[in-house]
Every structure is written in structure tokens, then in C-alpha cells.
Design a protein around this motif. Structure first.
Motif, PDB file in Angstrom:
ATOM      1  N   THR A  94      -2.569   6.216   0.216  1.00 24.49           N
ATOM      2  CA  THR A  94      -2.546   5.237  -0.875  1.00 24.49           C
ATOM      3  C   THR A  94      -3.296   5.740  -2.096  1.00 24.49           C
ATOM      4  N   TYR A  95      -4.515   6.254  -1.900  1.00 28.26           N
ATOM      5  CA  TYR A  95      -5.306   6.739  -3.039  1.00 28.26           C
ATOM      6  C   TYR A  95      -6.405   7.664  -2.535  1.00 28.26           C
ATOM      7  N   ASN A 103       0.814  -1.218   0.000  1.00 23.77           N
ATOM      8  CA  ASN A 103       0.000   0.000   0.000  1.00 23.77           C
ATOM      9  C   ASN A 103       0.847   1.266   0.000  1.00 23.77           C
ATOM     10  N   LEU A 104       2.093   1.166   0.474  1.00 20.35           N
ATOM     11  CA  LEU A 104       2.966   2.341   0.580  1.00 20.35           C
ATOM     12  C   LEU A 104       4.044   2.370  -0.510  1.00 20.35           C
ATOM     13  N   ALA A 144      -7.260   1.338   1.530  1.00 21.46           N
ATOM     14  CA  ALA A 144      -6.019   1.953   2.026  1.00 21.46           C
ATOM     15  C   ALA A 144      -5.798   1.569   3.486  1.00 21.46           C
ATOM     16  N   VAL A 188      -3.016   4.950   5.143  1.00 17.24           N
ATOM     17  CA  VAL A 188      -2.675   3.649   5.702  1.00 17.24           C
ATOM     18  C   VAL A 188      -2.458   3.807   7.204  1.00 17.24           C
ATOM     19  N   ALA A 215       1.239   4.037  -4.245  1.00 15.19           N
ATOM     20  CA  ALA A 215       0.692   5.064  -3.350  1.00 15.19           C
ATOM     21  C   ALA A 215       0.655   6.434  -4.029  1.00 15.19           C
ATOM     22  N   TYR A 264      -5.194  -2.778  -0.798  1.00 16.99           N
ATOM     23  CA  TYR A 264      -5.152  -2.159  -2.119  1.00 16.99           C
ATOM     24  C   TYR A 264      -4.163  -2.919  -3.003  1.00 16.99           C
TER      25      TYR A 264
END
Length: 675
Positions: free
Chosen positions: A124-125, A110-111, A207, A131, A116, A212
Motif C-alpha cells: 500500500t505505501y 488499500n489495494l 497497510a 496488506v 497502492a 489506509y
């Protein structure tokens, strides 16, 4: 250079790592405007310092105070690891249990900067889908996971690790809640303050639940939406030469370019921020880029004539593009667009989710932090212009839908002409894609099911792709026509998935499946892990945007008409039910998609390690995870859901659902109420 062992060893305190600040090579989140009082600033600083021994407070307090005043939040950049964030193979994580290692892998995915949106701000989005709230939380979580046993559960409060608590081996290894705010205080304004104070967090959907998988996660859903929109609005599944205009190339919206080409149409996507535009082009998701409006219009005409699939990124404001398309129609009578939507992050309209046409990207970023009230007014005026152009093009024959990003909701709040005559509380001039395009899919039990190969080996992904396609082909042979259409779309998708180069980050895949398909795929993959055909465990999960995972009256449950669209029992029950039926981790969030205070949603992760126990968990949990939502939709009066849950009860003897008796004669109501 940091190592996995180092970032799993807790907070580095002796000595403190150097404060490198923001990395100028990375995109960064817009400045937040929490409007804290002097006393609230003091509280935010006190809250941040409590992660560290008092001997470090004199050093850290000034830089944390500077971050708060400069960026509107304390991210603790000093503690951002130098190690490249990505999903490392599961066996590389220093852990006592593979269940914990699988969570660590998903967090780091996620990172990953390739995934991201704002990696150093842990977003993340979606502009603000966190996160964690700060880097101290990340390091503590990684330490806890590396040390935990299979008789402990990590408890997460809105990004903060409350600690490891004793539990059963059958319990989830992590329980995550994000944004669980008392309802009367769940406003945007209160959220900004609570996030700045470090006491709550917006996890978006996947996230904050660590699930994700990059923009691929929504490519398939976008593809199905565009294909079904063509069938419904244009009368054909053949979209060659058809033009789909939309906006956004960020974390979720970045899927639109790839989905348009796979669907065979011409996708034109406007994006004001050059960074995501460049990222999607470099990743091969976007075929062409232009900032010249004349060239953009010319390429649309050329692609329409040749009927060549194209994804064209327009570096500019979507309102300018809509107004120019309208001008072309008014000048020539030629309607250059067939389908339209929007994926700006309007769940977050005043802090970087929507850029008004009157300002440049740079001007907007500056004004939203220096004069928030004026910026809000400009956003409202831009939305009205936006809707005016869309309305006129729709009157000329274009078909437009809301993509569940709160576009119509925020446009209505701004005073734009989006009301539907005699419409209900969740209805607008244009339908939500759930209401008009995808709703029946959820009622049939179909939704976004995904998995991640923890080895990181593309060969494992290819094996699981083949397993999934084979399973669906076997089920499809005995399915009725409505369900067979869904299976056929997904079989074609999974058979062709490898050639479309969609993997960004972890070796992951997504498809839409119903309850039977999900269970059978999970069991088949688990057996492949046991046999050694897949070299390492596989994490299964789903988007929160699913049959049972989300209560969202302007998106996932917008086609629930019994008055319960604003109720959240389904999502909460799903989170609890997944937890005690075998999930490796579960998450429940306030907000996601449509925005803070508008949605309740949850998700899960489940590790398939090839064991009989994993098979038992998958069977029990996945059956519940779908049946819950189908039963709720059945009770609300949906006929497809009624038939689906009836068939499921016949297949599962222990399942008993309360079935509705619909009113057959409306005159019964008339007479009773007149009396």
C-alpha cells in the motif's frame, strides 16, 4: 473479468487462472534480497505450496520458484484478480454480516491502484507496507469474510488467515497481528528471510490493518506540522512566500504537496521515481513538475517574490537539490529555503526506501539486488552528503526537522554529523516533529481520527463533514485557549476539505480531534446513519500514529523522558483494550514509520450502522483509545497530559488514573545519591 462474487469464492483451482505475470503498466516493488540458503529456498517454496492441493504442485512449483529467485518473494501473480481493485459500495459485497463487508471494502481500498504504491505486490505505501504476503491469502480472506457470521472472528497471522474461530457477537470480527517476532530476532536481516519464507510480514501502520485512506490520511497532519513549524520557527502562521523543501511523493509523502499549498507556502518536493511524480500530478496534488534544476530554482525565486502558493515536484535526487540550494546561498547570500524536512522511506533504506545521489534510479534498483553490500555503503555516503548540505543551510537560518521516517537515525548509523551535544537516547541535532512541533498535541489528546462512508457516495461525505465541523464548533465554544487553537485549526480544515479535492479511493475524511471530539463526532454520525441522513454505515478509524496507538522512541513517544520511551506496553494495551470494548477489527504491528524492530503500533476499525449497540461501542472504545495514551504521557511527567487526564477524570466518574507526584526539590536526589 472477475466479479466480487468470484473473488469471494476462494482459490480458483479448477481450472487454475492463467499466469499473466506482472502488469507492465503498473509500478512494481524493488527486488528483495533475502539471501536465502538452498534449504531456505526449499522451505519458502514448500510454505507457498501448502495453500494448494498437491495435484497442482507440479504446475505451481516452477513459477513460484522463479518468482522467488527473480523478485525475492513469492507473490503468486497467477492469483491476482482481474477485477479492478477499489472500495465498492458496502451492499455489493456478498456477505452474511455488514461488519465483514466493511472489512472487505477497506481491504480493497488499500489495494486500489489509485492508492497502492505497488498494487500487484500488495504494497500500500512505504515501499514495503504489505496488506498481505501473497494473493492466495487475499482470496482466502475474502472467502472467510463473505461466509462469516456474527459469532465468528477471523484470525490473521502476518497476512495469513489462520481461520474463523467461534466468538461472541460483541467480539471483533477480525484480529490482526503483523510481524510479532521474538525481540532478539527482530532484525532487518531476519525480517527479509522471514518475509521470503512467508511466515512474517511488515504491515507498516494502516497497510496491514486495512485502514489506509490514501495520501489524504496524512495531508492534515502534514498541514498542522507545517503550520505549527511556521508558528514555532518563523514566528508566524502566515507562510506566504515561505519555502518548504522536502522529498518523497509516494503513498504517505505524497501528502506534502497538497499540504504545502493549503498552508499557503511554496512546497518543493524531490522525487527520483517518475511513476509517483506523474500520479500525484495527474491527481491534481502536484501543481508543477520539472526535471531541470535551473528551472526549479527559477520557479522558487518567482514564487517567493510573488508570494504565490505552489507545489513543485522536482524529478531528481533530494541531495542534488539540497546541494544546489547551498550553492545558491554560497554564491549570492540568498537563502532560498525557510523550512526543511525529509520523507524518503528510510525505515527501509537498502531496498528502495532511499535512493543514493551517486546512482540513477535504474542503477540503484539494479545494484541493491546484485551487490547489496556495496549498495549499503553508497547509501551511507549519500546520507553523509545529504546531512552536510542540510547542516550548512541550517547554520544559515533554515529550520529542519525529522519527519519520523528514521532519517536522522539512519544518518547517525551512517556516520553523518547529526548528534546532539549532551542529548538523550532519542535526541539528535534536529528535533523529531513529535518532539518539537506535534508532541503537545498528543499530550492534549489530539490525534488523527478518520472515517469512511461505505456507500461510496460523495454526498454522504459532505453530510459527515458538516456534522464533524458542527460538533467541533459546539465543543470549541467552551474550551480553554490551548485546546481552542487545535479545534479552530481543525474546524477550518474540515469546512474547506471538500474544495481541496483530496479524496482518492474511498469517500473518506480525516481530522485531528481529542477524546471528547471523537466520541461526539462518532455518535452524531451514527445517529445520522440511523436517521437516513447518511445512506449507509460509516467506518471510523484512525492512523496508528496517534496518542495511544504507537510506541516509537524516535517518533510518537520521542518526547517521553522517564526512561520508558523504548517500552511498548501502551500500544499492546491499546490493541487489547480496543478489542474487548467494541472494535469491529483490531491490529497490532511490529514496525511502522521508523521501521521494523523500532516500533510497536496498533489500530482499529469500528462500523457505525446506526444502532444503539454501535453507539455504545463507539463511546466505550473511543474514550479508552485516547485516555490510555494521555494517562501514560501524564505518568511520564508531561504537564499537559496531567491536566488533560485530570479534566477527563472529572468528566468520567468511572475513570481513575494513577497520578504522579513530581520531585519538587532536585537537592533531595543530590543528597540521597551523594550519601
Amino acid at each position: 473479468m472477475s466479479t466480487l462474487k468470484e473473488i469471494c469464492s476462494g482459490l480458483p483451482l479448477d481450472p487454475l487462472p492463467p499466469n499473466r505475470g506482472r502488469d507492465p503498466s503498473l509500478p512494481h516493488a524493488p527486488i528483495r534480497t533475502p539471501n536465502l540458503t538452498a534449504e531456505e529456498e526449499r522451505l519458502a517454496l514448500r510454505n507457498a505450496l501448502r495453500y494448494f492441493p498437491s495435484s497442482h504442485h507440479a504446475t505451481l512449483a516452477p513459477e513460484f520458484a522463479q518468482e522467488l529467485r527473480q523478485y525475492g518473494h513469492i507473490y503468486m501473480y497467477r492469483f491476482c484478480p482481474a477485477l479492478r481493485m477499489r472500495a465498492y459500495p458496502i451492499d455489493q459485497y456478498p456477505c452474511c454480516t455488514r461488519q465483514a463487508a466493511s472489512i472487505m471494502l477497506m481491504i480493497m481500498n488499500n489495494l486500489d491502484p489509485a492508492i497502492a504504491q505497488f498494487p500487484q505486490e500488495l504494497v500500500t505505501y512505504g515501499g514495503n507496507g504489505q496488506v498481505f504476503s501473497n494473493w492466495a491469502q487475499f482470496r482466502l480472506v475474502m472467502q472467510y469474510l463473505s461466509e462469516m457470521s456474527e459469532e465468528q472472528t477471523l484470525v490473521m497471522y502476518s497476512g495469513h488467515p489462520m481461520g474463523l474461530f467461534p466468538s461472541l457477537p460483541s467480539s471483533p470480527r477480525a484480529i490482526i497481528t503483523n510481524g510479532m517476532v521474538i525481540p532478539n530476532y527482530s532484525s532487518r536481516e531476519q525480517y527479509e528471510k522471514m518475509f521470503a519464507l512467508g511466515v512474517s510480514m511488515y504491515g507498516q501502520m494502516t497497510a496491514g490493518s486495512y485502514c489506509y485512506i490514501g495520501p489524504q490520511g496524512i495531508v492534515h497532519g502534514t498541514l498542522l506540522t507545517v503550520l505549527n513549524a511556521g508558528r514555532r520557527y518563523l514566528g508566524s502562521g502566515d507562510l506566504s512566500g515561505r519555502v518548504f523543501v522536502t522529498s518523497g511523493l509516494g503513498g504517505m509523502s505524497g501528502a506534502q504537496a497538497k499540504a504545502a499549498v493549503i498552508a499557503g507556502c511554496i512546497g518543493v518536493i524531490a522525487e527520483v521515481d517518475e511513476a509517483p511524480l506523474r500520479k500525484r500530478h495527474e491527481q491534481g496534488w502536484l501543481m508543477e513538475v520539472t526535471s531541470n534544476m535551473e528551472q526549479c530554482i527559477q520557479r522558487i525565486r518567482e514564487a517567493r517574490t510573488s508570494k504565490t502558493p505552489l507545489s513543485l515536484g522536482y524529478h531528481g535526487n533530494i541531495v542534488d537539490l539540497w546541494e544546489r540550494l547551498l550553492l545558491e546561498y554560497e554564491r549570492t547570500g540568498e537563502l532560498l529555503v525557510d523550512l526543511g524536512s525529509d520523507q524518503t522511506s528510510l525505515h527501509n533504506p537498502f531496498n528502495g526506501g532511499y535512493y543514493p545521489v551517486q546512482l540513477s534510479f535504474r542503477q540503484a534498483n539494479q545494484l541493491m539486488s546484485t551487490d547489496a553490500s556495496r549498495f549499503r555503503g553508497i547509501v551511507g555516503d549519500s546520507l553523509k552528503r545529504h546531512v552536510t548540505a542540510v547542516n550548512k543551510l541550517a547554520d544559515a537560518g533554515m529550520f529542519f526537522w525529522d519527519y519520523g521516517n528514521a532519517f536522522l537515525l539512519e544518518a547517525e548509523r551512517a556516520g553523518a554529523d547529526v548528534q546532539k551535544k549532551d542529548g538523550g537516547a532519542t535526541e539528535f541535532r534536529y528535533p523529531s516533529y513529535v518532539q518539537d512541533i506535534m508532541g503537545d498535541i498528543f499530550s492534549l489528546g489530539f490525534g488523527p481520527f478518520r472515517w469512511v462512508c461505505t456507500s461510496g457516495d460523495p454526498r454522504d461525505l459532505a453530510v459527515t463533514d458538516d456534522i464533524a465541523a458542527t460538533v467541533l464548533e459546539e465543543i470549541s465554544a467552551d474550551a480553554n485557549q490551548d485546546i481552542r487553537q487545535q479545534y479552530d485549526d481543525n474546524i477550518r480544515w474540515i469546512r474547506e476539505a471538500g474544495k481541496h479535492n483530496m479524496v482518492v479511493g474511498s469517500q473518506a475524511r480525516i481530522l485531528y480531534s481529542d477524546q471528547k471530539g471523537r466520541v461526539c463526532i462518532a455518535l452524531a454520525i451514527n445517529q445520522a446513519v440511523a436517521d437516513g441522513r447518511v445512506s449507509a454505515p460509516v467506518v471510523i478509524s484512525r492512523d496508528h500514529h496517534d496518542v495511544s496507538g504507537t510506541d516509537s522512541p524516535f517518533r510518537e513517544t520521542s518526547n517521553v523522558y522517564d526512561g520508558s520511551a523504548f517500552c511498548a506496553d501502551m500500544a499492546v494495551q491499546n490493541f487489547v483494550g480496543d478489542a474487548f470494548r467494541g472494535a469491529t477489527w483490531v491490529a497490532l504491528h511490529n514496525g511502522g514509520g521508523v521501521g521494523w524492530g523500532e516500533v510497536m503500533n496498533g489500530g482499529f476499525g469500528l462500523l457505525l450502522d446506526g444502532s444503539d449497540e454501535a453507539a455504545k461501542r463507539a463511546r466505550l472504545m473511543l474514550n479508552w483509545d485516547v485516555s490510555n495514551g494521555v494517562a501514560r504521557r501524564c505518568w511520564s511527567g508531561n504537564s499537559n497530559a496531567y491536566e488533560t487526564i485530570q479534566r477527563t477524570m472529572e468528566e468520567h466518574g468511572q475513570l481513575r488514573v494513577t497520578m504522579p507526584f513530581p520531585v519538587q526539590d532536585e537537592h533531595v536526589l543530590d543528597r540521597a545519591l551523594q550519601g
